[in-house]
Design a protein around this motif. Sequence first.
Motif, mmCIF file in Angstrom:
data_model
loop_
_atom_site.group_PDB
_atom_site.id
_atom_site.type_symbol
_atom_site.label_atom_id
_atom_site.label_comp_id
_atom_site.label_asym_id
_atom_site.label_seq_id
_atom_site.Cartn_x
_atom_site.Cartn_y
_atom_site.Cartn_z
ATOM 1 N N LEU A 165 0.331 -0.976 0.106
ATOM 2 C CA LEU A 165 0.011 0.097 0.245
ATOM 3 C C LEU A 165 0.969 1.561 -0.423
ATOM 4 C CD1 LEU A 165 -2.996 0.408 0.216
ATOM 5 C CD2 LEU A 165 -3.182 0.575 2.448
ATOM 6 N N ASN A 166 0.453 2.155 -1.005
ATOM 7 C CA ASN A 166 1.118 3.553 -1.008
ATOM 8 C C ASN A 166 0.119 4.467 -1.861
ATOM 9 O OD1 ASN A 166 3.621 5.054 -1.038
ATOM 10 N ND2 ASN A 166 4.769 3.405 -2.244
ATOM 11 N N ILE A 167 1.215 5.388 -1.740
ATOM 12 C CA ILE A 167 -0.150 6.621 -2.220
ATOM 13 C C ILE A 167 0.267 6.932 -3.391
ATOM 14 C CG2 ILE A 167 -0.255 7.661 0.444
ATOM 15 C CD1 ILE A 167 1.944 9.882 -1.408
ATOM 16 N N GLU A 211 -3.098 1.387 -4.360
ATOM 17 C CA GLU A 211 -3.234 2.627 -3.426
ATOM 18 C C GLU A 211 -5.016 2.569 -3.028
ATOM 19 O OE1 GLU A 211 -3.297 6.691 -5.578
ATOM 20 O OE2 GLU A 211 -2.584 5.421 -7.425
#
Lengths: 349, 349
Positions: A182-184, A216
């Motif tokens: 999970l990242n932006i 995301e």
Amino acid sequence: LIERLTVSVDGMGGDNAPEMVVAGLARASQKLEGVDFLLFGDVEVLDPLVASHGGLGSFCTIRHSPDIITNDMKPTSALRSGRESSMYKAISAVAEGEAQAMISAGNTGALMAIATIVLRTIPGISRPAIAKCFPTQRGESVMLDLGANVECDADNLVQFAVMGEAYARNIIGLKQPTVGVLNIGVEDLKGRSSVREAASILQTIDLPIKFAGFVEGDDLAKGTVDVIVTDGFTGNIALKTAEGTAKLFVHFLRQALTASPMTKLGAMLLKPALKKFSRQFDPRTYDGAMLVGLNGVCIKAHGGTDALGFSNALGVAVDLVRGNFNDRIKEDLASLVSAPVEPKAAAVR
Amino acid sequence: LIERLTVSVDGMGGDNAPEMVVAGLARASQKLEGVDFLLFGDVEVLDPLVASHGGLGSFCTIRHSPDIITNDMKPTSALRSGRESSMYKAISAVAEGEAQAMISAGNTGALMAIATIVLRTIPGISRPAIAKCFPTQRGESVMLDLGANVECDADNLVQFAVMGEAYARNIIGLKQPTVGVLNIGVEDLKGRSSVREAASILQTIDLPIKFAGFVEGDDLAKGTVDVIVTDGFTGNIALKTAEGTAKLFVHFLRQALTASPMTKLGAMLLKPALKKFSRQFDPRTYDGAMLVGLNGVCIKAHGGTDALGFSNALGVAVDLVRGNFNDRIKEDLASLVSAPVEPKAAAVR
């Protein structure tokens, strides 16, 4: 023929315990084959409850434990003074080999602390994590960590990937689950250094994991990947945000359906379809978070759960034991340690 | 009588630019009173587009800028080579006092980088943040940061609280908005040290802010507080998770409504109610994120937005200018600097 197994149960944990727990066991005993229960708690309270559910008695042994770990107890005090509690004893039953899994709807922090001390982490895992399934557009995904570790480094996240992948195979029944961090943003340069480093390790190491790169927030509901890896701070907030949004939607939908006599008529025609729809989002369907990374299967049911949710969480415990979940993690970890770090082919995504 | 103001517009930013931008201006010019536009971009493309929207021409001046900052451009290269771009020139128009606000649907990272260099941060603000409104059970709340700052310390979060509070007064129109810090539990001992420290500063400092303590992920949809303060990593993921969950819900609802002839009939009766319902969740209704903390109002419309979303984002720009948003932040910051740190009464929550 299915081999019999025993689940040890914290009879006093949860907002609606012990009634809810015993009703959940009764429901599960009709559904699950070859499962016995070792039920810990106040015997004077539990005895009549078990007796009131005809037939449960033959699958359920009650063990007296005088103390209860309450929801407002701090993990440290639970550890110090909780040895005679139903939670502590249910965990110890797994450590001593009397049960193959344990379940509690009680205090999460206390459960985490006691389980980590009593069961210890699997060799190669530095910290246990909390993992749980949730509904997506494609079916079901699992996310971890959901709150056990507020800060995580790249190695923690890589270990979560290994454990999450095994979880998805065992609980969702996927042959080759995909894993995302999970990242932006999905670009390699975005986000915290820990997630970038974890992704680069997962991309280069020779593990039997289908790593799909970064995902995301909106990929959670889409079900873009089967396993979402994140730190416990972000994971906890993301899951609760999703659950809250689903509840808000139900609230507004109910308003829309009851706005006028005409909408009420329309709602009547839609009743069966809406029932199926709301079951897809019912948190009880997905009850049962696992404390992964420990020597033993340890399941946390939702604190406010009912008999249906508790029996579903029991089903998760049984699936993990029968799927040899922890053995599979150990195998993966062994190959992680021995794996030569050489570039794999490009990411799946 | 309303004082006239000018908004400078990046005519070439966004997936559907420039057609969407000009159509958005036309829509906004019919709704907003006393607003002129300074439209930057390729004059040969923009001229006929503006002419095609009868009446827009009298509110809209086109300024030629030959370059475009594309979505895949890195912030650093946008800064280095973007001086002749529509985005850069629209920002500069605010710095030079030609316009009181700017808007772009283009590359967020580039917008952030250029705006920070050209407009600079307000004295007392170390880093700008991205703030945006979203629908809740109680109405509307605002959250920040949504992705400008991947890591934040306690001081950053306190500054976000000040800016978010002013934003909620200006955009949602609340007299005394409540402010909460996003965490994984409401107890003082939970969560990261930065959020614990920020909460303790907000609890003790003498600011005209109604601080409500910690909130959790499910408080976003509930609307427990009017302003949610968090770091850019968590905020970005939480907002996208909520948006994704809402979309998933719509997807499943549509399936339920079209499952059979009977459900289709029911859906027909519900049409007006469901229309209102889906408008409540329409992301275009909430388009317009602000880069707060800069000397100038700088609005980011969603990259994939349409004319309706873009005109709503323009409305946010106009509200912030007319509400003297930045002056109000400066006042709060002044009292933050001069405030003696002494304990306030207990938290609101």
